[in-house]
Structure formats: C-alpha cells, structure tokens
Scaffold this motif. Structure first.
Motif, short mmCIF file in Angstrom:
data_model
loop_
_atom_site.label_atom_id
_atom_site.label_comp_id
_atom_site.label_asym_id
_atom_site.label_seq_id
_atom_site.Cartn_x
_atom_site.Cartn_y
_atom_site.Cartn_z
N GLY A 176 1.04 -1.27 0.13
CA GLY A 176 0.46 -0.38 -0.22
C GLY A 176 0.91 1.67 0.37
N ASN A 177 2.19 1.22 0.56
CA ASN A 177 2.68 2.69 0.39
C ASN A 177 4.14 2.40 -0.36
OD1 ASN A 177 4.51 0.98 2.21
ND2 ASN A 177 4.01 2.60 4.37
N LEU A 178 4.47 1.78 -0.62
CA LEU A 178 6.08 1.45 -1.09
C LEU A 178 6.22 2.05 -2.35
CD1 LEU A 178 8.94 -0.06 -1.55
CD2 LEU A 178 7.94 -2.08 -2.44
N ARG A 179 5.24 2.23 -3.07
CA ARG A 179 4.88 2.97 -4.74
C ARG A 179 5.32 4.22 -4.47
NH1 ARG A 179 0.17 -0.49 -7.15
NH2 ARG A 179 -0.76 -0.48 -5.93
N GLN A 180 4.32 5.13 -3.43
CA GLN A 180 4.62 6.09 -3.22
C GLN A 180 6.56 7.01 -2.56
OE1 GLN A 180 1.60 6.31 -0.33
NE2 GLN A 180 3.26 7.55 0.55
N ARG A 181 6.79 5.55 -2.39
CA ARG A 181 8.27 5.60 -1.89
C ARG A 181 9.21 5.79 -2.71
NH1 ARG A 181 12.64 4.47 1.20
NH2 ARG A 181 14.48 3.57 0.23
N LEU A 182 9.06 4.88 -3.69
CA LEU A 182 9.73 4.79 -5.42
C LEU A 182 9.30 5.78 -6.35
CD1 LEU A 182 9.47 1.34 -6.14
CD2 LEU A 182 10.58 2.20 -4.83
N ASP A 183 8.43 7.18 -5.63
CA ASP A 183 8.01 8.02 -6.47
C ASP A 183 8.72 8.48 -6.40
OD1 ASP A 183 6.17 6.60 -8.47
OD2 ASP A 183 4.64 6.84 -7.16
N PHE A 184 9.10 9.02 -4.66
CA PHE A 184 9.82 9.90 -4.58
C PHE A 184 11.14 9.83 -3.88
CE2 PHE A 184 5.49 11.29 -3.76
CZ PHE A 184 4.68 12.30 -4.54
N LEU A 185 11.67 9.10 -4.33
CA LEU A 185 13.62 8.32 -4.61
C LEU A 185 14.14 9.13 -5.65
CD1 LEU A 185 13.74 4.52 -4.07
CD2 LEU A 185 14.16 6.96 -2.14
N ALA A 186 15.22 10.20 -4.85
CA ALA A 186 15.78 11.17 -5.67
C ALA A 186 16.69 10.09 -6.77
CB ALA A 186 16.48 12.26 -4.35
N ALA A 187 17.07 8.53 -5.41
CA ALA A 187 18.08 8.43 -6.42
C ALA A 187 17.74 7.35 -5.76
CB ALA A 187 19.23 8.57 -6.58
N ASP A 188 18.23 6.04 -6.54
CA ASP A 188 17.89 4.27 -6.41
C ASP A 188 19.18 4.02 -4.61
OD1 ASP A 188 17.99 1.81 -5.93
OD2 ASP A 188 18.31 1.21 -8.20
N PRO A 189 18.70 3.51 -3.79
CA PRO A 189 19.40 3.65 -2.95
C PRO A 189 19.88 1.90 -3.54
CG PRO A 189 17.03 3.06 -1.87
CD PRO A 189 16.91 3.50 -3.40
N TRP A 190 20.61 1.87 -3.66
CA TRP A 190 21.45 0.18 -4.16
C TRP A 190 21.82 0.63 -5.63
CZ3 TRP A 190 19.87 -5.12 -2.46
CH2 TRP A 190 19.39 -4.95 -1.30
N ASP A 191 21.70 1.72 -5.88
CA ASP A 191 22.38 2.75 -7.26
C ASP A 191 23.70 1.94 -7.13
OD1 ASP A 191 23.10 4.00 -9.57
OD2 ASP A 191 24.38 5.93 -8.37
N GLY A 192 24.35 1.39 -8.52
CA GLY A 192 25.06 0.45 -8.63
C GLY A 192 25.66 -0.97 -8.12
N PHE A 193 24.81 -1.21 -7.55
CA PHE A 193 25.04 -2.62 -6.80
C PHE A 193 25.17 -3.58 -7.83
CE2 PHE A 193 22.71 -6.91 -5.82
CZ PHE A 193 23.39 -7.18 -4.32
N PHE A 194 24.33 -3.82 -9.42
CA PHE A 194 24.38 -4.28 -10.29
C PHE A 194 26.17 -4.33 -11.26
CE2 PHE A 194 20.26 -4.88 -9.52
CZ PHE A 194 20.21 -6.42 -9.54
N ASP A 195 26.02 -3.74 -11.39
CA ASP A 195 27.93 -2.81 -11.36
C ASP A 195 28.87 -3.37 -10.87
OD1 ASP A 195 26.48 -2.26 -13.87
OD2 ASP A 195 25.85 -0.47 -12.56
N LEU A 196 29.18 -3.33 -9.70
CA LEU A 196 30.03 -3.81 -8.35
C LEU A 196 30.70 -4.67 -8.56
CD1 LEU A 196 31.40 -1.58 -6.58
CD2 LEU A 196 30.01 -2.19 -4.60
N ARG A 197 32.42 -4.08 -8.56
CA ARG A 197 32.96 -6.03 -8.59
C ARG A 197 33.57 -5.58 -7.96
NH1 ARG A 197 30.05 -7.16 -12.32
NH2 ARG A 197 29.98 -6.53 -14.49
N GLN A 198 33.64 -6.67 -6.64
CA GLN A 198 34.24 -7.02 -5.62
C GLN A 198 34.33 -8.24 -5.46
OE1 GLN A 198 32.02 -4.38 -3.01
NE2 GLN A 198 31.25 -5.54 -2.52
N THR A 199 35.49 -8.83 -5.38
CA THR A 199 35.73 -10.41 -4.33
C THR A 199 36.13 -10.55 -3.21
OG1 THR A 199 38.41 -9.72 -5.09
CG2 THR A 199 37.50 -10.56 -6.66
N LEU A 200 36.06 -11.51 -2.51
CA LEU A 200 36.58 -11.89 -1.09
C LEU A 200 37.62 -12.19 -0.80
CD1 LEU A 200 34.16 -14.63 -0.21
CD2 LEU A 200 33.62 -12.32 0.37
N PRO A 201 38.12 -11.41 0.00
CA PRO A 201 39.40 -11.50 0.48
C PRO A 201 39.78 -13.31 0.43
CG PRO A 201 38.19 -10.76 2.38
CD PRO A 201 37.38 -10.92 1.99
#
Length: 883
Positions: A843-868
C-alpha cells in the motif's frame, strides 16, 4: 562495535594557546566541588531540564566502571560537538565549539559542561526550543576510551591524556585546561589530537565532513524533519510525566484577537485546497496530513462530544479518546484534529481505522489535535494560526502515560523537504497553513494540502459479483458529480477484505437501481457486468492517476465514509505529486488472471489483481533481483492467512512463462526471465520469492553474500540497526561495499555483491567467519547458532543463507505476513527508529519509489569486488577452540 587499535607514536604536544593561557593551566586547578555535587553529580543536569518537555534521559548515576565515550553533533543555538567520557557512572562532558580535528596541533576550544547520565550514550533526538540545549542532536561517534594515567588526578591537574577507539576518532588525544579569565563561569579546555597513525594532514579531508549519525545514519537536518514527521514522539515522551492537570498555565484571553464568547455547538471545519507542492516562505507552517477521521472535540464541563466534519456525534465510537479529552483539566474547549489508527509499522491507515471500528478495538486509536478554536470561555477563531498552536501545545502539555491524545507538531521551514520525507516514509502528505490566518470554514488559500498519493472520495454506483467467493463483490463501480451530473470514474477491484466484500454485497444488493443517466457516456465496455445501485454510499479510494479515457488507474478501496454526503463528492482539482505526468496503465503483458478478486491479504484487502498491478508497476525495480536465478517460492493459493508451502519444482497448471533449470536435484528448479514470468507466479498464488545467490549462467559461483539479522523477541530495533552497521563495518574492513534492506518481517538483510569467482563453500566459510567473530567480540549481542533458545536478548546473524541451495527473500518481494509487507532496499542513512522491518507494504511502497531522488542500491549490479583470502579461516577457528 569493532574498533581500531594503535599506539601513539609521539609524546603529548606542548599545549600552547593564544596569550600563553594554556602554559599556565596546570597552576589553575578547578574550583572545588561542593559536598552536594560530589554526592549527586547529576544535580546540575537535573536542574537545567524540564523532563515533562524534553525527551532526554533521566538523571540516574550508573553502577560500575566502564570506559565508553560518545561524541554528539548538537545543532543548538550554535552548532557544536559534545565530547563525553564515562567516569564514575556518569559522562564527563565538554562542548567542542568547532568539533574535533584529526590534525595534530590544531587546537579546538572545549568548554566543560555538567556531567550527563550514562543513557546519554544513546540519546539522539530533538530537544524542544526554549529548553536548555534546544535543537537537534545526533550520535556522531561512539566507542571506548582509555586514560593513560589516573583520570581523577589528571582532570584535577588540568591535563588529561587518553586514547579513543571509535568509528571516526581513534588514537591519542589531549585535553588541556586553560587559565580562567575574569568572569568566566565555565572551565575552558583545549582538545588536541596526538600525532599517530590516526592523524591527518591539513590538506586531507576533514573528519567533520562525515555528518551522519553513527547510530541512525541521519543528519541533524534529517532528524529535524523527522521530528516533525514522527509527530507522536514529543507527546509520547511528555506523556511519561504523571498526571493529568495542565503542566503549563494557559492564558487564552491574552492571545491576539481573542474574545470572550459562548462555546459553539459546532463549527464548520476549515478545509485545505489541493496543490502540487507546499508553499515556500516564512509565513507558512507545515504539518503531517493524517489518514483518518476529521473530528472536533467539544468539552463543556465534564461533558465531551466528538463531532465529524458534518457535525455527527461519534462520541461512542471513540469513547477512549473522549475520556482523555475529559481529563485535560480544561473547563471548556473546542479542539480540531484527526483520529487515526496507529499500526506497529508506524504508518497510520484509514483501512486499519475502519477495521478497528468494526471490531470495537480502540487501543490503537490516537487523536492528533492540530487546532484550538475555543479554550476556557475564550473564542480563538480570529486569533492567528500560530498563536492558536502555541496555546494548544500548552493545553496538551503533561499528558499522562498512554494517553491517546497527541499534539500535532508543525515545521516552519521548507515544506517541500518535509513532503519528500513524508512521502518516502509512506505517509499521506503535508498540510500547509498560514501563520497569520484566522480559523475559516470551508476551503480556501489559508490551508493547502500536497499529497504523496492520489486519494479522494467517490460515490459507489454499482458493483460486480465475485467469481471467487459467494455473496461477495468482485469490484466497485465508482463515480463523482460535475455540475449536478454523475460521471463514471471506473472500477476498484482491490482493497477490501473477504468480510468487507461480503458486507458490501449485502448492503449494495439491497438497493438496486437502473443504470444512471451519466453526464458523460462511459467508454465502451468499461461498465460491462456492473450491477447498478442507488448512489447512497461514499468510498475513500486511493489511485495512481487517470487513464486517457478519464477512468481511475490502479484504484484501491480504503473504506466507506459515512461522514460525507454523496451529493458533495466531486473530482478534486490538481493532480497531486504522485501523478504530475500522464500515467500509463501498468503493463500486465497480456497475462490473464483467474479469480482476480481473490483476497490474498485480508488486512489491507490486497487481491490477486492488486498484487499483479503492484508487480507490474514496480517491475523496473524488482526484476533485476528476480530474473535468471533458481527460485524457491512460498505459495499461498488461498491467501496469506491460509495454508502456505514452499515449492521449487514444477506443478500442475504452471504458466508457460515460468522456466526450468537443472541444479542437480531430481527435478529441475523454476526461474523467470521477465514480467510475464513474474505475473505467472502471481497467478499461481506465489506470495514470497526466494532466489539463489547465483544466476543460472554460473550456478556454482555466487554473485552475492547475504547476512540475515533475525532478532530475538526482546531485542530493540535500535540493536538490529547497530547489528547491520556492525556487519557493514566488518565487510568494509575487508574491502567489501554492502547494501541494506528490510526483511519485511522482523529484521534487516545486509547484502554485498561479488564477482562470481569463489565457490559456495568458500563463500559460506567467509560469512561464517564474520558472524563468529561478531559473536566472539560481543557474545551478549550476537549469536551464530540458529537455535531459538539462544536468541534471548541477542540477534541471530544468519550466514547459512550463503550455502548452496539456501535462499533469502528477494528485494521487492512481498511477504506472506499480515499487511502485505515488502522486503525493501534502503540507503544506509535511512536506518532509523521510524522505519521498522515491515514498514513498507504494497500500500505504500510505490509512493516511496515515486519520491526517491536516487536508487538506494545504485551501482549494486555494476560493483566488482572479491572476497579476501578466506582459506584457513574455518580451520583456524576450530584449532583455536581446541586449544
């Protein structure tokens, strides 16, 4: 909390200051403390505060000796940072005017203030204006400290050397007292950084650029806005002061333009005109728009009446609120406000209020009072708005604990920022009011409303019959009046529970009618199958916009309104921020749903059609987390309250848009490729989607790790936040950037993307090591064993989600829990007490997405990192235990 450790490489610098004041500091000891101050070190702290108004912790001296410190960023009359060091059960405190510096030799003035209680280590909030230290305060840094010599002698001497081990401040530090000047009432010290591994040069970034809370991730400005959004906080804190009589003497007769007069029987309410954005300018105040029933509370001696916006007497419906008004200690009053139902998620809901009324439940009902029209024989309707608010706040001061009355606080600046915060939190919107305006009936430019979602009343003019349940409606046909003529507005097929669907059927089937004479002919076929009824009922409807045919788009029923006559229902002007541009229909990709009106979540009345609309509307956000991964599914064909079961393999009647992948099981597992596949899951009654941590392209190499923080029943939400930040910090030390999301249940998930190089065992071994280290460092806070008996007071940090075949609920997946919660990605700085694990829902998630200035997980799928390198981590752990 994990902290860094380092030895100081240099001796303490010589403390010098302008005019040579620090050189003579050792000769200028502190004024001797009185016997009373020694016996009660928090006496001064207590005397400076009115605990009926401030939410600061009480004055209690702790037992035992600890070694904690805190630095709080304090935006009071002047911005400064408060350094507090634990000693003898209290916090020794200094106000550092320009904040600490990591540059050695950079002297920062530190004015010693009164000792503070230990609970101040966690205090973060808004101290009311007019109170001592009024302003916002965040916990900027937190950790442990270690004096290098006897701290009592060092403080008496005026030179304290110590080591800090915090998240932002580390290494060796020096506090040096300066010789007092004439007439100085407080001791002035200098705070200096030692030259060690934690020091920075002047050309390196200033540590004060890190301006967010260590606890919540909020800035002071965020906290100020949230202090208004969480309007119940101040009144709840004030309500802890015992009883009943007014804490502040009110003098309404002295207010501007106040006049003696008789208590009105009822006043036509002031209403707000709809606008796109809140107005700017200092002549406005801004309040939260509530989601409930508008109510005037009339108090005459001991008699209370609660009146709707049309003057109907609803006192019996809300008798708990009426009792609270009666106990205010006022002789007479006419108050204006809104009664809402507060769910545990913190978001008031009109649907919840309707359900509570039907069930006779009043424990969640709260009366937010935002105006005083009459007080103790004085008519205030001509008094300026801001003066009425001040009188109202005074009249509501000192409410007893548990009172259902709340003062509706206001924000005097930047209504646009407040609206954005409200919308991101899933609230309804903001009401803006002119400070200088009298109380004026009906709508006008003195009150304006800006909405996060489109919502208004519509006349119920017909219904369709459910194909999923007997004697139930499948949808409502809706309309509104334009110049006295009825206009068809389309249908609403979701938002009503099974009981409501039956109740609506019973009421509507008893008032059949001929097809109305519409002022505008409905688009062809849109009214097919509608059974027309007399226009007697008014429904509150939330919707996503208007189609090109002028019909409601993705509408949801919120409840019937018996406080407004059907003839007064018109289409509201303005489009609201939620629909600033023409909105297209949600793409259902040609997927046909059987029994679309079947209710999947009773609380909130979300139907299968509503779930399909939801996923279609957020497909761009959700699909990247769902496609091309083996899926474990929670199916609830008859809804969340009925039998549910996990399913991974094929079943009868499976949509052809759901694919299969061989993972080595006897049967292949399911996966989806696109929106059609996702809607196929909806058709099959799937309410939860749990993907693997790898894709079908490389099943044996995970591309993410996940930590599921599952708290025991007695664990506070702030502890869960701390736990997520702890995981983030530990991953960060290993060079891994991480992201956070709500689980939609009780906890949080911390997720770190990986370049898919390591196998499942390596990944599981690494995550186990992280969690076992947390348990070793803080066994009273964290546990690595999943046994429920071990979770009392602790958080189970579940690393088992990282084994082959194990899963965790996906970002943007719904949960098969009451209220249709959604696992929702957050920015780290959004973590706060105001936003619980199940806060965001269909009931309220869609309005949250309407008002986000940016994706809070921006860059998640492009991030390249490996375990130590994790080899040997597990075996070393076992060896250590054996030893």
């Amino acid at each position: 909390m994990a902290v860094r450790r380092s030895a100081d490489k240099t001796a303490a610098p010589k403390a010098s200051a302008p005019n040579g004041r620090a050189k003579k500091s050792a000769k200028a000891g502190p004024a001797p403390a009185s016997t009373e101050e020694v016996a009660d070190p928090l006496k001064l702290y207590r005397e400076k505060r009115d605990f009926t108004r401030t939410s600061e912790p009480g004055a209690e001296v702790a037992k035992g000796q600890g070694a904690q410190f805190v630095v709080q960023k304090h935006a009071a009359r002047r911005l400064h940072y408060d350094l507090r060091l634990e000693l003898d059960g209290v916090l020794k405190s200094w106000a550092v005017t320009r904040g600490p510096s990591l540059v050695p030799g950079d002297k920062r003035l530190a004015v010693q203030t009164e000792d503070h209680p230990m609970k101040y280590l966690e205090f973060e909030g808004v101290i009311p204006q007019g109170e001592y230290g009024g302003g916002t305060m965040i916990v900027w840094d937190r950790g442990t400290w270690r004096p290098e010599h006897d701290p009592h002698r060092a403080l008496a001497k005026g030179h304290l050397d110590f080591v800090l081990e915090g998240a932002r401040l580390g290494g060796r530090w020096h506090l040096v007292r300066m010789r007092p000047r004439p007439h100085e009432k407080k001791e002035q010290w200098l705070l200096l950084k030692g030259d060690d591994a934690f020091a920075r040069t002047a050309d390196q970034p200033d540590v004060l650029e890190e301006n967010r809370s260590f606890l919540s991730g909020k800035t002071n400005d965020d906290l100020k806005a949230e202090g208004v959004i969480r309007v119940d906080h101040a009144s709840r804190q004030a309500s802890k002061a015992a009883p009943a009589a007014k804490a502040v003497a009110i003098k309404p007769a002295k207010a501007p333009k106040a006049r003696k007069g008789l208590l009105p029987v009822f006043l036509e309410p002031s209403l707000a005109a709809l606008v796109e954005e809140p107005p700017d300018g200092g002549e406005w105040i801004h309040e939260i728009k509530y989601d409930g029933y508008r109510i005037q509370a009339r108090l005459d001696g001991g008699e209370v009446q609660l009146l709707t916006r049309k003057g109907l007497n609803w006192t019996e419906r809300f008798n708990r609120v009426a009792d609270a008004v009666r106990q205010l200690g006022l002789g007479s009053a006419l108050l204006d406000g809104e009664i809402v139902s507060e769910a545990e998620s913190g978001v008031p809901s009109f649907g919840s209020l309707q359900a509570d009324l039907k069930a006779g439940r009043q424990d969640r009902m709260v009366y937010y009072v935002f105006d005083a029209l009459y007080l103790d024989g004085v008519d205030l309707t001509k008094t300026p708005q801001i003066e009425r608010k001040r009188l109202l706040e005074a009249a509501l001061a000192g409410l007893p604990e548990g009172s259902p009355l709340r003062y509706s606080a206001h924000f005097e600046h930047d209504g646009g920022t407040m609206l954005t915060h409200a919308c991101r939190l899933g609230l309804e919107g903001v009401i803006s009011k002119r400070k200088d305006a009298p109380y004026t009936p009906d709508r006008g430019s003195h009150w304006l409303k800006a909405k996060c979602v489109l919502r208004q009343e519509f006349v119920v003019i017909g219904y369709t019959v459910s194909s999923a349940a007997k004697r139930s409606i499948g949808s409502l046909a809706l309309g509104y009046y334009d110049d006295g003529k009825l206009i068809y507005a389309g249908r609403s097929g979701t938002g009503f529970s099974g009981d409501e669907a039956q109740s609506l059927y019973a009421g509507l089937s008893a008032i059949p009618s001929e097809k109305p004479a519409f002022g505008r002919k409905p688009p062809a076929g849109t009214d097919k199958g509608v059974r027309w009824v007399e226009p007697r009922f008014v429904a509150e409807i939330e919707f996503r916009g208007w189609t090109n045919d002028e019909l409601l788009r993705q509408s949801a029923f919120k409840g019937l309104r018996d406080d407004k006559p059907p003839a007064e229902v018109v289409r509201e002007g303005g489009s609201g921020r939620a629909s600033a541009a023409p909105a297209a229909e949600a793409d259902l990709s040609g997927v046909r749903l059987t029994h679309p009106e079947r209710v999947l979540w009773e609380e909130g009345g979300v139907t299968k059609q509503g779930l399909a609309d939801f996923y279609a509307d957020i497909a761009a956000w959700a699909l990247p987390h769902l496609v091309n991964r083996p899926l474990s599914l929670v199916r609830c064909p008859n809804g969340a309250g009925k039998q549910c079961f996990f399913q991974k393999h094929r079943w009868e009647g499976l949509s052809p848009d759901i694919r299969f992948v061989d993972v080595g099981d006897a049967e292949p597992m399911t996966f989806i490729e696109d929106l059609r596949g996702l809607l196929g899951l909806v058709q099959a009654g799937v309410l939860e989607i749990h993907p693997w941590g790898s894709t079908i392209a490389d099943i044996e190499k995970p591309d993410r790790i996940i930590f599921d923080l599952d708290p025991g029943d007695d664990v506070s939400w702030s502890q869960v936040i701390d736990g997520a930040l702890e995981v983030r910090q530990r991953l960060g030390r290993d060079g891994l950037e991480s992201f956070v999301k709500t689980s939609g249940g009780k906890g949080l998930h911390v997720v770190a993307p990986l370049t898919p190089l390591a196998d499942w065992e390596t990944v599981k071994d690494y995550t186990r090591g992280v969690v076992e280290a947390m348990e070793t460092d803080a066994p009273s806070l964290y546990v690595a064993n999943m046994a429920k008996r071990l979770r009392k007071g602790r958080i189970f940090v579940d690393y088992l989600r990282n084994g082959r075949g194990a899963t965790a609920v996906a970002a943007f997946s719904t949960r098969a829990r009451d209220g249709a919660p959604v696992s929702t990605p957050l920015a780290w700085d959004e973590l706060s007490e105001a936003l619980k694990a199940d806060h965001f829902r269909i009931g309220n998630l869609r309005q949250r997405l309407d008002f986000l200035a940016a994706d809070p997980w921006d860059g998640f799928f492009d991030l390249r990192q490996t375990l130590p390198k994790a080899a040997g981590r597990k075996s070393r752990k076992k060896t250590a235990k054996a030893a």
